[in-house]
Design an enzyme around this catalytic site. Sequence first.
Site, PDB file in Angstrom:
ATOM      1  N   SER A 185       0.809  -1.222   0.000  1.00  0.00           N
ATOM      2  CA  SER A 185       0.000   0.000   0.000  1.00  0.00           C
ATOM      3  C   SER A 185       0.840   1.270   0.000  1.00  0.00           C
ATOM      4  O   SER A 185       0.553   2.221  -0.735  1.00  0.00           O
ATOM      5  CB  SER A 185      -0.933   0.010   1.209  1.00  0.00           C
ATOM      6  OG  SER A 185      -1.752  -1.126   1.235  1.00  0.00           O
ATOM      7  N   HIS A 244       0.403   4.133   5.018  1.00  0.00           N
ATOM      8  CA  HIS A 244      -0.301   4.868   3.964  1.00  0.00           C
ATOM      9  C   HIS A 244       0.133   6.326   3.948  1.00  0.00           C
ATOM     10  O   HIS A 244       0.409   6.894   2.878  1.00  0.00           O
ATOM     11  CB  HIS A 244      -1.815   4.785   4.204  1.00  0.00           C
ATOM     12  CG  HIS A 244      -2.371   3.402   4.089  1.00  0.00           C
ATOM     13  ND1 HIS A 244      -3.680   3.101   4.415  1.00  0.00           N
ATOM     14  CD2 HIS A 244      -1.803   2.238   3.692  1.00  0.00           C
ATOM     15  CE1 HIS A 244      -3.894   1.819   4.218  1.00  0.00           C
ATOM     16  NE2 HIS A 244      -2.755   1.267   3.791  1.00  0.00           N
TER      17      HIS A 244
END
Length: 250
Positions: A185, A244
């Site tokens: 991610s 993230h």
Amino acid sequence: RNLIRPTILVILACGGAFYVTEYVIKNNPVEYVRRFRNQQQQQQKSQKRTGEFETVSEVVKHYSHSITTDVDSAHLTIYTIIGINLLVFLAWRIPGLQHHMIRYFTHSTAHSGALPLLLSCFSHMGFMHLAFNMWGLLNFGPPVHNLVGRDQFLAMYLAGGIFSSYVSQLVNIAMKSYRLSLGASGAILAIVTSFAMFESDQRLSFIFLPFFSFAAGQAMKVWAAAELVMMVTWRNSPLGHAAHLGGILF
């Protein structure tokens, strides 16, 4: 002490990955051979039909080359990354490898080391986690690849992934969390953010809300703010908000 080697890796990765990947790709003997063969094949390209080939092997060679040239450089790079992620995903299904997978393909404050910060960027335990990340890479990867080239794209994926893992590790230490972290991610969000910077006015929309669109640049600002809020307020979240956020900031 546990942060010494990871910190060194992050400094080297962020400072040298772009130069190293460019040097390796452009000075790789295999790359020179590939370019030379492509030039020859372009010069010798003709409109031959199957019946005009002298042997069966020439027919196979002709059409296999046609298939490979139909796949552009961007998708070839991205398919390779997806393939590596898929192989690692399958490796998680082998019981005898579980100890090594946890040791090298996840990062945690419970075990130190620099290599897991990199390898965890190719690691997914759950199929939906893998599918969603690879879908994002397949959608946003090609335009960024075409803008910056293969070497810079690979450097962005690797350095962005390592940096996001490092940010996740720092936050886990600060919050005294021993959770295992893994996934691409952070690396993919580094690419998505690059897309948003290059194409800030590009209109995007959700698959399930096609009538609602928003500018890519503004969307990343909102996304970064949301990740920061959830990282602070939702400490037991199953998502790696710190990673993230690290990918977006990279």
